[in-house]
Design a protein around this motif. Structure first.
Motif, PDB file in Angstrom:
ATOM      1  N   GLU A 131       0.731  -1.194  -0.041  1.00 32.96           N
ATOM      2  CA  GLU A 131       0.061   0.009   0.098  1.00 32.96           C
ATOM      3  C   GLU A 131       0.725   1.138   0.153  1.00 32.96           C
ATOM      4  N   ASP A 132       2.109   1.224   0.477  1.00 30.03           N
ATOM      5  CA  ASP A 132       2.944   2.493   0.405  1.00 30.03           C
ATOM      6  C   ASP A 132       3.698   2.446  -0.609  1.00 30.03           C
ATOM      7  N   ASN A 133       4.016   1.604  -1.389  1.00 33.81           N
ATOM      8  CA  ASN A 133       4.489   1.735  -2.720  1.00 33.81           C
ATOM      9  C   ASN A 133       3.652   2.082  -3.826  1.00 33.81           C
ATOM     10  N   PRO A 134       3.814   3.242  -4.380  1.00 34.48           N
ATOM     11  CA  PRO A 134       2.870   3.897  -5.433  1.00 34.48           C
ATOM     12  C   PRO A 134       2.488   2.971  -6.485  1.00 34.48           C
ATOM     13  N   GLU A 135       3.765   2.295  -6.922  1.00 37.87           N
ATOM     14  CA  GLU A 135       3.538   1.447  -8.180  1.00 37.87           C
ATOM     15  C   GLU A 135       2.882   0.224  -7.886  1.00 37.87           C
ATOM     16  N   GLU A 136       2.988  -0.481  -6.790  1.00 39.78           N
ATOM     17  CA  GLU A 136       2.119  -1.579  -6.414  1.00 39.78           C
ATOM     18  C   GLU A 136       0.754  -1.250  -5.936  1.00 39.78           C
ATOM     19  N   ARG A 137       0.523  -0.072  -5.502  1.00 43.57           N
ATOM     20  CA  ARG A 137      -0.915   0.696  -5.244  1.00 43.57           C
ATOM     21  C   ARG A 137      -1.631   1.097  -6.463  1.00 43.57           C
ATOM     22  N   LEU A 138      -0.721   1.316  -7.549  1.00 42.66           N
ATOM     23  CA  LEU A 138      -1.474   1.856  -8.893  1.00 42.66           C
ATOM     24  C   LEU A 138      -2.023   0.256  -9.434  1.00 42.66           C
ATOM     25  N   ILE A 139      -1.399  -0.900  -9.200  1.00 45.08           N
ATOM     26  CA  ILE A 139      -1.810  -2.029  -9.724  1.00 45.08           C
ATOM     27  C   ILE A 139      -3.008  -2.569  -9.152  1.00 45.08           C
ATOM     28  N   HIS A 140      -2.848  -2.311  -7.811  1.00 45.14           N
ATOM     29  CA  HIS A 140      -4.005  -2.820  -7.111  1.00 45.14           C
ATOM     30  C   HIS A 140      -5.163  -2.260  -7.398  1.00 45.14           C
ATOM     31  N   LEU A 141      -4.999  -0.753  -7.789  1.00 43.44           N
ATOM     32  CA  LEU A 141      -6.430  -0.030  -7.950  1.00 43.44           C
ATOM     33  C   LEU A 141      -7.065  -0.620  -9.121  1.00 43.44           C
ATOM     34  N   LEU A 142      -5.802  -0.592  -9.977  1.00 45.00           N
ATOM     35  CA  LEU A 142      -6.307  -0.896 -11.647  1.00 45.00           C
ATOM     36  C   LEU A 142      -7.054  -2.299 -11.492  1.00 45.00           C
ATOM     37  N   TYR A 143      -6.377  -3.223 -10.897  1.00 47.95           N
ATOM     38  CA  TYR A 143      -7.259  -4.489 -11.031  1.00 47.95           C
ATOM     39  C   TYR A 143      -8.639  -4.534 -10.241  1.00 47.95           C
ATOM     40  N   GLN A 144      -8.622  -3.608  -9.024  1.00 50.69           N
ATOM     41  CA  GLN A 144      -9.964  -3.713  -8.273  1.00 50.69           C
ATOM     42  C   GLN A 144     -10.923  -2.873  -9.265  1.00 50.69           C
ATOM     43  N   GLU A 145     -10.517  -1.901 -10.162  1.00 51.50           N
ATOM     44  CA  GLU A 145     -11.694  -1.202 -10.972  1.00 51.50           C
ATOM     45  C   GLU A 145     -11.950  -1.936 -12.163  1.00 51.50           C
ATOM     46  N   VAL A 146     -10.933  -2.540 -12.844  1.00 48.95           N
ATOM     47  CA  VAL A 146     -11.205  -3.265 -13.985  1.00 48.95           C
ATOM     48  C   VAL A 146     -12.145  -4.461 -13.969  1.00 48.95           C
ATOM     49  N   PHE A 147     -11.878  -5.250 -12.706  1.00 46.01           N
ATOM     50  CA  PHE A 147     -12.425  -6.313 -12.500  1.00 46.01           C
ATOM     51  C   PHE A 147     -13.377  -6.058 -11.237  1.00 46.01           C
ATOM     52  N   ALA A 148     -13.807  -5.238 -10.883  1.00 49.93           N
ATOM     53  CA  ALA A 148     -14.769  -4.921  -9.904  1.00 49.93           C
ATOM     54  C   ALA A 148     -15.932  -5.736 -10.099  1.00 49.93           C
ATOM     55  N   GLU A 149     -16.372  -6.389  -8.856  1.00 55.00           N
ATOM     56  CA  GLU A 149     -17.315  -7.375  -8.538  1.00 55.00           C
ATOM     57  C   GLU A 149     -17.191  -8.485  -9.313  1.00 55.00           C
ATOM     58  N   THR A 150     -15.942  -9.098  -9.642  1.00 57.31           N
ATOM     59  CA  THR A 150     -15.562 -10.253 -10.097  1.00 57.31           C
ATOM     60  C   THR A 150     -14.222 -10.745  -9.270  1.00 57.31           C
ATOM     61  N   PRO A 151     -14.101 -12.067  -8.876  1.00 59.91           N
ATOM     62  CA  PRO A 151     -13.114 -12.506  -8.027  1.00 59.91           C
ATOM     63  C   PRO A 151     -11.762 -11.949  -8.280  1.00 59.91           C
ATOM     64  N   TYR A 152     -11.445 -11.637  -9.577  1.00 61.32           N
ATOM     65  CA  TYR A 152     -10.163 -11.163  -9.980  1.00 61.32           C
ATOM     66  C   TYR A 152      -9.927  -9.613  -9.546  1.00 61.32           C
ATOM     67  N   GLY A 153     -11.124  -8.842  -8.914  1.00 61.10           N
ATOM     68  CA  GLY A 153     -10.703  -7.571  -8.357  1.00 61.10           C
ATOM     69  C   GLY A 153     -10.275  -7.796  -6.906  1.00 61.10           C
ATOM     70  N   MET A 154     -10.172  -9.022  -6.338  1.00 63.61           N
ATOM     71  CA  MET A 154      -9.708  -8.891  -4.975  1.00 63.61           C
ATOM     72  C   MET A 154      -8.410  -9.045  -4.841  1.00 63.61           C
ATOM     73  N   PRO A 155      -7.641  -8.488  -3.887  1.00 62.85           N
ATOM     74  CA  PRO A 155      -6.097  -8.643  -3.847  1.00 62.85           C
ATOM     75  C   PRO A 155      -5.637  -9.788  -3.364  1.00 62.85           C
ATOM     76  N   ILE A 156      -4.350 -10.362  -4.058  1.00 65.84           N
ATOM     77  CA  ILE A 156      -3.921 -11.562  -3.666  1.00 65.84           C
ATOM     78  C   ILE A 156      -3.557 -11.996  -2.498  1.00 65.84           C
ATOM     79  N   LEU A 157      -3.211 -10.832  -1.998  1.00 68.55           N
ATOM     80  CA  LEU A 157      -2.616 -10.944  -0.207  1.00 68.55           C
ATOM     81  C   LEU A 157      -3.772 -11.057   0.895  1.00 68.55           C
TER      82      LEU A 157
END
Length: 410
Positions: A131-157
């Motif tokens: 969460e503190d790493n902006p590049e990782e945060r960017l990827i997390h947000l992208l997956y969360q929004e692109v795959f919203a309301e599908t299982p792929y939108g959940m974080p792996i960790l």
């Protein structure tokens, strides 16, 4: 890329590739990842991967790591949206011991209560670091929004609130549900005798129990929401941006053309986005593309960063390059992409670990024969097919724009 694949009487899939090397790579793949998790147990696949290393019946506490090192090997694991895998590389003469170690790892973990609580703190720290790493945060947000309301939108960790709830019973249920022969692929690559390899794998996993709980089957069709714009202010000095598109899965024939599109647009200094936005217009300091492909869907991402400038100007320039590519693609560019894709595939295939990872991941979510198809499509890819998939997937209404900006930036 010759290999042999057998299905054991238990249903477990086993793949072997003969390769001249002093090292043997062993790779155990389970068809379970974030997409198989219930929202309230998000992160359990990754946590399971961590916990099996904390001790098994034959190797309690840290003795497994010491055993692997004593053999001259290294062991690790990884979790993705689709899969969990455990891999071991060791000297060729120790390969039989390696098979037994991997079998022991996933069939007889102890899951001690004290270790579970300690490991929760480790995973929570991982989440905070990301969460503190902006590049990782960017990827997390992208997956969360692109795959919203599908299982792929959940974080792996997983999330802090889910990880804190994990129990020994959760881990045991996860093991029963997914770690059984019908859900596993085992890959071996090295200079060893083929028939003996298949025999030793079958022997090591002969007592693996079948699932007592049927695993969840995802619905046949996912519905993706229209794209959106999302901006987040953070304590950073630079702008970090991404444009993401939901697109074809690994199983689609569009997969091959999308790999070409990624190379043409943003892989390497000779790609269109690097030449135009970084070298000529100097709108960004760095820019690249990434096509991430999974069993159910894919995500095509364009990532960029810069110190000073306007994200909207960068986005407009990216869209211009996408439009130009749909109208004009030279044979020289196509050949560059073809050669780069060949080279990257050869680099993976020339190592024991790379080969085992490639064959295992493809087999557990599709089929290892995808490797052979890859070579065929590389040679036969035409400009028209690439432009067709770009037009099909790269639409403004399907695009999700994410920008992480410095606090106070306009």
């Amino acid at each position: 890329m010759d290999y042999t694949k057998k299905i054991l009487p238990s249903g477990m899939r086993v793949i072997f590739r003969k390769m001249e090397s002093p090292l043997v790579a062993l790779n155990l793949w389970a068809k379970v990842g974030t997409k198989d998790e219930r929202p309230e147990k998000n992160g359990i696949s990754h946590f399971f991967e961590h916990m099996v290393f904390k001790g098994t019946q034959s190797f309690p506490q840290n003795t497994l790591a010491r055993k692997v090192q004593a053999l001259g090997g290294s062991i690790n694991a990884g979790t993705s949206l689709d899969t969990t895998n455990f891999y071991l590389v060791l000297p060729g003469e120790e390969w039989e011991a390696g098979i037994r170690i991997l079998a022991e790892l996933v069939t007889n973990p102890l899951f001690e209560a004290e270790d579970i609580e300690k490991e929760k703190l480790v995973v929570l720290q991982e989440i905070n670091i990301d969460e503190d790493n902006p590049e990782e945060r960017l990827i997390h947000l992208l997956y969360q929004e692109v795959f919203a309301e599908t299982p792929y939108g959940m974080p792996i960790l997983g999330k802090e609130e889910t990880v804190k709830t994990f129990t020994r019973e959760d881990l045991l249920e996860h093991k029963r549900r997914y770690y059984h022969p019908l859900n596993l692929s085992f890959v071996g690559v090295g200079n060893i005798e083929e028939n003996e390899f298949f025999y030793q794998v079958e022997k090591a996993f002969s007592e693996t129990p079948f699932s007592e709980i049927p695993w969840t089957v995802q619905s046949s069709k996912w519905c993706f929401k229209p794209g959106k714009f999302y901006r987040e202010a953070k304590d950073v000095q630079r702008f970090y941006g991404a444009i993401g598109f939901p697109c074809a899965s690994l199983k689609s024939e569009d997969f091959y053309a999308l790999r070409f599109a990624s190379v043409l647009l943003g892989e390497g200094l000779g790609s269109r986005l690097n030449i135009s936005l970084r070298e000529e217009k100097q709108l960004v300091d760095a820019i690249h593309t990434s096509y991430s492909y999974y069993e159910r869907a894919g995500l095509f991402g364009i990532f960029y960063s810069f110190l000073k400038g306007d994200p909207l100007q960068v986005q407009e320039a990216i869209w211009k390059e996408i439009e130009l590519l749909t109208n004009s693609l030279s044979k020289k560019e196509l050949e560059r992409a073809r050669n780069l894709l060949k080279s990257s595939l050869y680099q993976v295939a020339e190592t024991t670990l790379g080969s085992s990872e490639l064959l295992g991941r493809l087999d557990v979510i599709d089929t290892a024969d995808r490797v052979l198809n890859y070579f065929m499509y590389l040679e036969g890819m035409q400009e028209e097919k690439i432009q067709e998939v770009i037009t099909k997937y790269f639409k403004p209404e399907q695009a999700t724009h994410i920008v992480i900006s410095p606090e106070g930036a306009t």
